[in-house]
Design a protein around this motif. Sequence first.
Motif, PDB file in Angstrom:
ATOM      1  N   GLN A  30     -24.844  -1.411  70.184  1.00 21.95           N
ATOM      2  CA  GLN A  30     -25.120   0.053  70.692  1.00 21.95           C
ATOM      3  C   GLN A  30     -24.166   0.266  71.741  1.00 21.95           C
ATOM      4  O   GLN A  30     -24.076  -0.560  72.829  1.00 21.95           O
ATOM      5  CB  GLN A  30     -26.510   0.307  71.167  1.00 21.95           C
ATOM      6  N   LYS A  31     -23.618   1.178  71.909  1.00 19.55           N
ATOM      7  CA  LYS A  31     -22.566   1.619  73.176  1.00 19.55           C
ATOM      8  C   LYS A  31     -23.133   2.804  73.572  1.00 19.55           C
ATOM      9  O   LYS A  31     -23.819   3.547  73.063  1.00 19.55           O
ATOM     10  CB  LYS A  31     -21.037   1.587  72.741  1.00 19.55           C
ATOM     11  N   ASP A  32     -22.998   2.907  75.071  1.00 16.49           N
ATOM     12  CA  ASP A  32     -23.381   4.265  75.776  1.00 16.49           C
ATOM     13  C   ASP A  32     -22.213   5.023  76.262  1.00 16.49           C
ATOM     14  O   ASP A  32     -22.274   6.008  76.914  1.00 16.49           O
ATOM     15  CB  ASP A  32     -24.387   3.896  76.840  1.00 16.49           C
ATOM     16  N   LEU A  33     -20.928   4.536  75.750  1.00 20.63           N
ATOM     17  CA  LEU A  33     -19.777   5.105  76.032  1.00 20.63           C
ATOM     18  C   LEU A  33     -19.290   5.511  74.527  1.00 20.63           C
ATOM     19  O   LEU A  33     -18.959   4.517  73.982  1.00 20.63           O
ATOM     20  CB  LEU A  33     -18.691   4.238  76.860  1.00 20.63           C
ATOM     21  N   PRO A  34     -19.139   6.734  74.254  1.00 19.85           N
ATOM     22  CA  PRO A  34     -18.757   6.943  72.774  1.00 19.85           C
ATOM     23  C   PRO A  34     -17.082   6.449  72.267  1.00 19.85           C
ATOM     24  O   PRO A  34     -17.078   6.030  71.090  1.00 19.85           O
ATOM     25  CB  PRO A  34     -18.671   8.607  72.792  1.00 19.85           C
ATOM     26  N   ASP A  35     -16.427   6.133  73.555  1.00 18.07           N
ATOM     27  CA  ASP A  35     -14.930   5.706  73.041  1.00 18.07           C
ATOM     28  C   ASP A  35     -14.905   4.129  73.602  1.00 18.07           C
ATOM     29  O   ASP A  35     -13.881   3.593  73.816  1.00 18.07           O
ATOM     30  CB  ASP A  35     -13.939   6.549  73.599  1.00 18.07           C
ATOM     31  N   LEU A  36     -15.982   3.491  73.699  1.00 18.08           N
ATOM     32  CA  LEU A  36     -15.924   2.120  74.263  1.00 18.08           C
ATOM     33  C   LEU A  36     -15.150   1.334  72.918  1.00 18.08           C
ATOM     34  O   LEU A  36     -15.452   1.565  71.676  1.00 18.08           O
ATOM     35  CB  LEU A  36     -17.168   1.431  74.251  1.00 18.08           C
ATOM     36  N   PHE A  37     -14.103   0.428  73.231  1.00 13.77           N
ATOM     37  CA  PHE A  37     -13.553  -0.021  72.457  1.00 13.77           C
ATOM     38  C   PHE A  37     -13.784  -1.720  72.485  1.00 13.77           C
ATOM     39  O   PHE A  37     -13.557  -2.185  73.472  1.00 13.77           O
ATOM     40  CB  PHE A  37     -12.090   0.101  72.321  1.00 13.77           C
ATOM     41  N   VAL A  38     -14.190  -2.444  71.414  1.00 12.73           N
ATOM     42  CA  VAL A  38     -14.394  -3.782  71.264  1.00 12.73           C
ATOM     43  C   VAL A  38     -13.393  -4.522  70.845  1.00 12.73           C
ATOM     44  O   VAL A  38     -13.031  -4.056  69.727  1.00 12.73           O
ATOM     45  CB  VAL A  38     -15.955  -4.195  70.790  1.00 12.73           C
ATOM     46  N   ASP A  39     -12.845  -5.641  71.467  1.00 15.02           N
ATOM     47  CA  ASP A  39     -11.655  -6.483  71.219  1.00 15.02           C
ATOM     48  C   ASP A  39     -12.160  -7.538  71.020  1.00 15.02           C
ATOM     49  O   ASP A  39     -12.615  -8.500  72.101  1.00 15.02           O
ATOM     50  CB  ASP A  39     -10.482  -6.331  72.065  1.00 15.02           C
TER      51      ASP A  39
END
Length: 345
Positions: free
Chosen positions: A167-176
């Motif tokens: 779950q992310k609370d920033l819509p544009d969070l990008f996991v690398d």
Amino acid sequence: MKMTFIRAGLVAALLLLTGCDTGSKAQPTVLEGKTMGTFWRVSLVDIDAQQAKNLQQKIQAQLDGDDRLMSTWKGDSALMQFNHSTSTAPWPVSAAMADIITTALRVGEKTDGAMDITVGPLVNLWGFGPDKQPVKTPDQAQIDAAKARTGLAHLTVINRAGEQFLQKDLPDLFVDLSTVGEGYAADHLARLMEQQGIGRYLVSVGGALASRGLNAQGQPWRVAIQKPTDRENVAQAIVDINGHGISTSGSYRNYYELDGKRISHIIDPRSGRPIQHELVSVTVIAPTALEADTWDTGLMVLGTDKAKEVVQREGLAVMMIIKEGEGFRSWMSPQFSAFLLKEKN
């Protein structure tokens, strides 16, 4: 503009490198291939040609699956589907994905955010992700905008009735996951060897390795830690890693030149800029390759003094190589020294 994409900070030690008897008829079976933009290698003992052929196919298929799970270069990978989504609701993921990210979040906390798998926008901004390389150095406004889309506090792993979610609370969070993917894949290969009834192996994916049992000469598998330079392949140290994982992170192999400066692929998520300190290589030995691969990047970002504090506090087996004048000096923790090859008198 010069760009190099090799992360071979570790190489499996060959007979000539380990000082073994090169006249012995016993030789390992070596399988090799490509994955995740790097190379994989598996050294085995006591298998026949047909087994090797079948295993080559199984290894490649498994690694292709790992790439489809974690790749940021494949738009339809499981990770990129999460990244492309703007939903802030729990997102179902595999147990493997949850385990990788849980490990990364734990190490990220212990390194005060230096190890940050949400650093993707900054990685892309500096030209080391799917986006194109910049033609000029990013300005502070661009860096600040990318940093606003990062932060481990914005990502959560949820276990609900045996099912795993992100779950992310920033819509544009990008996991690398490029900083930990090789470690996971090496551990996954080790599990495949066990499933196939193979108890003597050394597996590597890029700079992450895992091993079990003895090599073809009846000795523990040995690994050479490469001297930190892109001009030669020379061993800085040799270790016995039997039953452990090992990974090296270095700033000397993956870089490009921009505006007259060398731009490292290792980005400090706190400053939003490539690292510039004198620490050039960190090698970690841990119970798993994933654990080692997760720690090495965070320690590289911290730099020598702060990395030492974390290593000593956490009791880690770590070797660091530091640029000093025209040469290098090394530092290692007592836990790492215990793995050094003991030469016979």
